[in-house]
Motif scaffolding. Sequence first.
Motif, mmCIF file in Angstrom:
data_model
loop_
_atom_site.group_PDB
_atom_site.id
_atom_site.type_symbol
_atom_site.label_atom_id
_atom_site.label_comp_id
_atom_site.label_asym_id
_atom_site.label_seq_id
_atom_site.Cartn_x
_atom_site.Cartn_y
_atom_site.Cartn_z
ATOM 1 N N ILE A 48 48.652 -0.639 50.927
ATOM 2 C CA ILE A 48 48.498 0.698 51.492
ATOM 3 C C ILE A 48 49.869 1.362 51.590
ATOM 4 O O ILE A 48 50.804 0.799 52.151
ATOM 5 N N ARG A 49 49.972 2.557 51.042
ATOM 6 C CA ARG A 49 51.225 3.321 51.023
ATOM 7 C C ARG A 49 51.422 4.032 52.360
ATOM 8 O O ARG A 49 50.493 4.603 52.916
ATOM 9 N N CYS A 50 52.639 4.010 52.849
ATOM 10 C CA CYS A 50 52.989 4.765 54.053
ATOM 11 C C CYS A 50 52.926 6.251 53.710
ATOM 12 O O CYS A 50 53.481 6.682 52.710
ATOM 13 N N VAL A 51 52.273 7.035 54.548
ATOM 14 C CA VAL A 51 52.085 8.451 54.237
ATOM 15 C C VAL A 51 53.323 9.295 54.515
ATOM 16 O O VAL A 51 53.411 10.425 54.043
ATOM 17 N N ILE A 91 41.222 5.309 52.604
ATOM 18 C CA ILE A 91 41.194 6.195 51.427
ATOM 19 C C ILE A 91 40.374 7.444 51.728
ATOM 20 O O ILE A 91 40.756 8.552 51.361
ATOM 21 N N ALA A 92 39.247 7.267 52.420
ATOM 22 C CA ALA A 92 38.423 8.422 52.785
ATOM 23 C C ALA A 92 39.181 9.353 53.732
ATOM 24 O O ALA A 92 39.046 10.577 53.647
ATOM 25 N N ARG A 93 39.992 8.787 54.597
ATOM 26 C CA ARG A 93 40.719 9.593 55.581
ATOM 27 C C ARG A 93 41.964 10.251 54.998
ATOM 28 O O ARG A 93 42.240 11.408 55.258
ATOM 29 N N TYR A 94 42.740 9.500 54.208
ATOM 30 C CA TYR A 94 44.028 10.000 53.720
ATOM 31 C C TYR A 94 44.039 10.359 52.232
ATOM 32 O O TYR A 94 45.018 10.899 51.743
ATOM 33 N N GLY A 95 42.997 10.015 51.506
ATOM 34 C CA GLY A 95 42.941 10.327 50.081
ATOM 35 C C GLY A 95 43.452 9.186 49.220
ATOM 36 O O GLY A 95 43.943 8.170 49.722
ATOM 37 N N ASP A 96 43.342 9.365 47.914
ATOM 38 C CA ASP A 96 43.742 8.330 46.965
ATOM 39 C C ASP A 96 45.239 8.054 46.979
ATOM 40 O O ASP A 96 45.685 7.001 46.532
ATOM 41 N N THR A 99 46.767 4.646 48.330
ATOM 42 C CA THR A 99 46.671 3.379 47.626
ATOM 43 C C THR A 99 47.637 3.360 46.440
ATOM 44 O O THR A 99 47.940 4.391 45.861
ATOM 45 N N TYR A 100 48.147 2.194 46.119
ATOM 46 C CA TYR A 100 49.068 2.063 44.990
ATOM 47 C C TYR A 100 48.343 2.011 43.651
ATOM 48 O O TYR A 100 48.966 2.094 42.612
#
Length: 138
Positions: A48-51, A91-96, A99-100
């Motif tokens: 999971i990528r840090c936003v 992914i549903a909350r922050y979008g694609d 994810t890497y």
Amino acid sequence: MKRAAILALLAAAAPVAADSGLPPAALAYTQLRDPAQEAEAKALMETIRCVVCQGQSVADSDADMAGDMRALIRQRIAAGEKPRAIREWLIARYGDYITYDPPLSGATLPLWLAPILLLALGAWVARGSFRRRKRRSE
């Protein structure tokens, strides 16, 4: 000139302002008691990528947001939720972007095609360069 220096200094200090100064979330830096659950949480955090960070996973980032996301992942795993379900929720909350390995879709197609196109462009430029050198040496 002074104005430009002040703006540059403010721009450099912007990442510092991104941290809230609040204490970290309960499980941000604390591992779960169950080693199997912690291993699941760690494996998920690494995907999971840090936003708020550039290119860091939440496992590697020291940003407050990454700490909150680590805590959230650990809380949900401790509650019995599966990593796949947590990943889908994120992914549903922050979008694609989070994810890497974004899925192939119309929006992510440039991400998948860009490396191929850049390699082809590089090969084409190199080929032209080699041809010009070959002609000069003849």
